[in-house]
Design a protein around this motif. Structure first.
Motif, mmCIF file in Angstrom:
data_model
loop_
_atom_site.group_PDB
_atom_site.id
_atom_site.type_symbol
_atom_site.label_atom_id
_atom_site.label_comp_id
_atom_site.label_asym_id
_atom_site.label_seq_id
_atom_site.Cartn_x
_atom_site.Cartn_y
_atom_site.Cartn_z
ATOM 1 N N GLN A 80 22.875 11.222 44.168
ATOM 2 C CA GLN A 80 22.552 11.761 42.845
ATOM 3 C C GLN A 80 22.644 13.281 42.805
ATOM 4 N N ASP A 81 22.540 13.940 43.955
ATOM 5 C CA ASP A 81 22.614 15.399 43.972
ATOM 6 C C ASP A 81 24.012 15.896 43.624
ATOM 7 N N LEU A 82 25.013 15.022 43.649
ATOM 8 C CA LEU A 82 26.383 15.417 43.311
ATOM 9 C C LEU A 82 26.711 15.194 41.835
ATOM 10 N N ILE A 83 25.781 14.582 41.078
ATOM 11 C CA ILE A 83 26.062 14.143 39.711
ATOM 12 C C ILE A 83 25.338 15.022 38.699
ATOM 13 N N ASP A 84 26.080 15.425 37.679
ATOM 14 C CA ASP A 84 25.486 16.127 36.538
ATOM 15 C C ASP A 84 24.701 15.104 35.720
ATOM 16 N N PRO A 85 23.367 15.220 35.617
ATOM 17 C CA PRO A 85 22.571 14.184 34.950
ATOM 18 C C PRO A 85 22.858 14.057 33.457
ATOM 19 N N SER A 86 23.327 15.116 32.832
ATOM 20 C CA SER A 86 23.584 15.051 31.393
ATOM 21 C C SER A 86 24.917 14.365 31.079
ATOM 22 N N ARG A 87 25.932 14.652 31.887
ATOM 23 C CA ARG A 87 27.256 14.054 31.640
ATOM 24 C C ARG A 87 27.554 12.870 32.552
ATOM 25 N N PRO A 94 28.524 21.320 43.702
ATOM 26 C CA PRO A 94 27.116 20.918 43.731
ATOM 27 C C PRO A 94 26.158 22.060 44.031
ATOM 28 N N GLU A 95 26.636 23.104 44.732
ATOM 29 C CA GLU A 95 25.793 24.242 45.024
ATOM 30 C C GLU A 95 25.610 25.143 43.818
ATOM 31 N N ASN A 96 26.490 25.004 42.836
ATOM 32 C CA ASN A 96 26.430 25.820 41.632
ATOM 33 C C ASN A 96 26.610 24.922 40.405
ATOM 34 N N PRO A 97 25.552 24.299 39.907
ATOM 35 C CA PRO A 97 25.657 23.353 38.792
ATOM 36 C C PRO A 97 26.267 23.968 37.532
ATOM 37 N N ASP A 98 26.163 25.279 37.384
ATOM 38 C CA ASP A 98 26.701 25.924 36.185
ATOM 39 C C ASP A 98 28.227 26.028 36.197
ATOM 40 N N ALA A 99 28.855 25.655 37.301
ATOM 41 C CA ALA A 99 30.317 25.761 37.401
ATOM 42 C C ALA A 99 31.031 24.687 36.597
ATOM 43 N N GLY A 100 30.305 23.683 36.108
ATOM 44 C CA GLY A 100 30.922 22.636 35.297
ATOM 45 C C GLY A 100 31.131 21.355 36.091
ATOM 46 N N ILE A 101 31.882 20.446 35.495
ATOM 47 C CA ILE A 101 32.102 19.146 36.115
ATOM 48 C C ILE A 101 33.483 19.082 36.766
ATOM 49 N N ASP A 102 33.608 18.204 37.712
ATOM 50 C CA ASP A 102 34.869 18.017 38.426
ATOM 51 C C ASP A 102 35.541 16.756 37.886
ATOM 52 N N ARG A 103 36.656 16.910 37.170
ATOM 53 C CA ARG A 103 37.344 15.766 36.567
ATOM 54 C C ARG A 103 37.962 14.846 37.621
ATOM 55 N N TRP A 104 38.064 15.323 38.851
ATOM 56 C CA TRP A 104 38.604 14.496 39.920
ATOM 57 C C TRP A 104 37.537 14.069 40.907
ATOM 58 N N GLY A 105 36.302 14.108 40.486
ATOM 59 C CA GLY A 105 35.239 13.415 41.195
ATOM 60 C C GLY A 105 34.786 13.969 42.512
ATOM 61 N N LEU A 112 36.532 11.027 50.562
ATOM 62 C CA LEU A 112 37.996 11.071 50.508
ATOM 63 C C LEU A 112 38.552 10.758 49.128
ATOM 64 N N LEU A 113 37.891 9.879 48.392
ATOM 65 C CA LEU A 113 38.342 9.524 47.044
ATOM 66 C C LEU A 113 37.316 9.910 45.984
ATOM 67 N N GLY A 114 36.400 10.787 46.343
ATOM 68 C CA GLY A 114 35.388 11.207 45.394
ATOM 69 C C GLY A 114 34.224 10.232 45.335
ATOM 70 N N VAL A 115 33.387 10.406 44.305
ATOM 71 C CA VAL A 115 32.203 9.561 44.126
ATOM 72 C C VAL A 115 32.194 8.985 42.717
ATOM 73 N N GLU A 116 31.461 7.898 42.566
ATOM 74 C CA GLU A 116 31.359 7.255 41.258
ATOM 75 C C GLU A 116 30.520 8.100 40.300
ATOM 76 N N PRO A 117 30.864 8.081 39.032
ATOM 77 C CA PRO A 117 29.957 8.667 38.044
ATOM 78 C C PRO A 117 28.626 7.926 38.028
ATOM 79 N N THR A 118 27.615 8.578 37.567
ATOM 80 C CA THR A 118 26.259 8.034 37.401
ATOM 81 C C THR A 118 25.542 7.838 38.727
ATOM 82 N N THR A 119 26.138 7.136 39.673
ATOM 83 C CA THR A 119 25.450 6.783 40.917
ATOM 84 C C THR A 119 25.792 7.715 42.073
#
Length: 343
Positions: A80-87, A94-105, A112-119
């Motif tokens: 959950q520390d990798l996920i933006d709770p609002s989006r 993850p060290e800088n939440p203000d940097a925005g979201i990563d469209r490639w997960g 290697l293939l990123g992480v799932e949204p939400t979880t």
């Protein structure tokens, strides 16, 4: 087949063809059907590459727990520390939440293939474990389908008469059955604890039964047609004249000659079963979460196709590559064993 003629010792051939043997037959004439088919298959680069992909997929599914320990994280572990709770999608940093979201997960050496949204569950690990479910269901369902279809098809083709009529009408009924609707209804309402099975074990058993039991007419028709031709052959007539039983003729004389079409059809049936299982999981009546399933992953990815397109791309690619590899390999086997194919 007539015996090869033998020339006198003094009359050796002057102009012999390359590769001819002492009996006047070329090496190609002495090859068995399996040798000819293997040589044809080796020349088919697409089929060979597809076969290699199939082998790698099977090995990846078998050794999924070992690969996950090396390159990923447990498939049910949340990050959950990798996920933006609002989006509900991964942070760009993850060290800088203000940097925005990563469209490639958040694809990285750690994921290697990123992480799932939400979880935040590791996508690489879930795809590997999803391969276990898809291939297990596909292979078991194909085994049930081939066993039933071969048995009933060979009996119908050899016995003929009212036996053939009854089995053929049963084929027509099963082919007209709305399989997907029946599967959705049955899997959705089946109680827990049937025959000592529960949870996903029970669901896998039900799905395997539905696919295998209701798809047998397809291979039964192929086996029946081949049996109708084989029962008129000389070796069957010879076995009858020697007093062989019907059981011996069916399973010792005719069945060995049906191995090739059965193998070819099985390789083409497996990808169909993979898609069927994925469709059930996509509709929510397949494998229960949190057990990974490619179809369920696609279903969960639909709300995020704009903000996190990778989430729908990777499971979709896994299904696409697997189905394509099995289909191309099956086509190659069919061409290799086809007697009309030129060497």
């Amino acid at each position: 087949m007539s015996a090869p003629s033998h020339a006198p010792e003094a009359a050796e051939p002057v102009d012999s063809e390359p590769g001819a043997t002492a009996s006047g037959r070329s090496d190609a004439d002495n090859r068995s059907l399996r040798q000819i088919a293997w040589q044809r298959l080796r020349r088919d680069k697409v089929a060979m590459v597809s076969g290699l992909v199939v082998v790698l997929l099977i090995l990846a599914a078998i050794f999924a727990p070992f690969l996950v320990k090396l390159f990923g994280h447990p498939p049910t572990q949340f990050h959950q520390d990798l996920i933006d709770p609002s989006r509900r999608v991964p942070y760009l940093d993850p060290e800088n939440p203000d940097a925005g979201i990563d469209r490639w997960g958040g694809i990285s050496s750690d994921h290697l293939l990123g992480v799932e949204p939400t979880t935040g569950r590791d996508l690489f690990s879930r795809i590997l474990h999803g391969a276990q479910i898809s291939l297990l269901v596909a292979f078991l369902a194909t085994l049930v389908c081939v066993a039933l279809g071969t048995l009933l098809g060979i009996i119908a083709g050899y016995m003929g008469g009212w036996v053939d009529t009854v089995i053929s009408r049963a084929m027509d009924i099963f082919l007209a059955f709305p399989l997907m609707l029946f599967a959705i209804a049955l899997v959705g309402v089946i109680p827990e604890g049937v025959l000592g099975l529960s949870g996903n074990g029970l669901r896998i058993g039900v799905i395997v039964f539905i696919i295998g039991f209701f798809n047998w007419p397809y291979i039964a028709r192929i086996v029946r047609g081949q049996t109708l031709a084989l029962r008129e052959r000389e070796f069957v007539e010879a076995a009858k004249s020697l007093g062989a039983s019907n059981r011996h003729i069916l399973f010792k004389e005719i069945l060995p000659n049906l191995v090739t079409p059965i193998i070819v059809y099985s390789t083409l049936l497996i990808p169909t079963n993979i898609l069927f299982e994925a469709a059930l999981s996509f509709l929510g009546v397949g494998i229960n979460p949190p057990t990974p399933s490619w179809g369920k992953m696609l279903s969960e990815a639909v709300p995020f196709y704009q903000t996190a397109p990778y989430f729908i791309i990777f499971p979709g690619l896994a299904i696409f590559i697997t189905v394509l590899a099995f289909n191309l390999f099956g086509d190659g086997l069919r061409d290799a064993f086809d007697p009309r194919t030129s060497d």
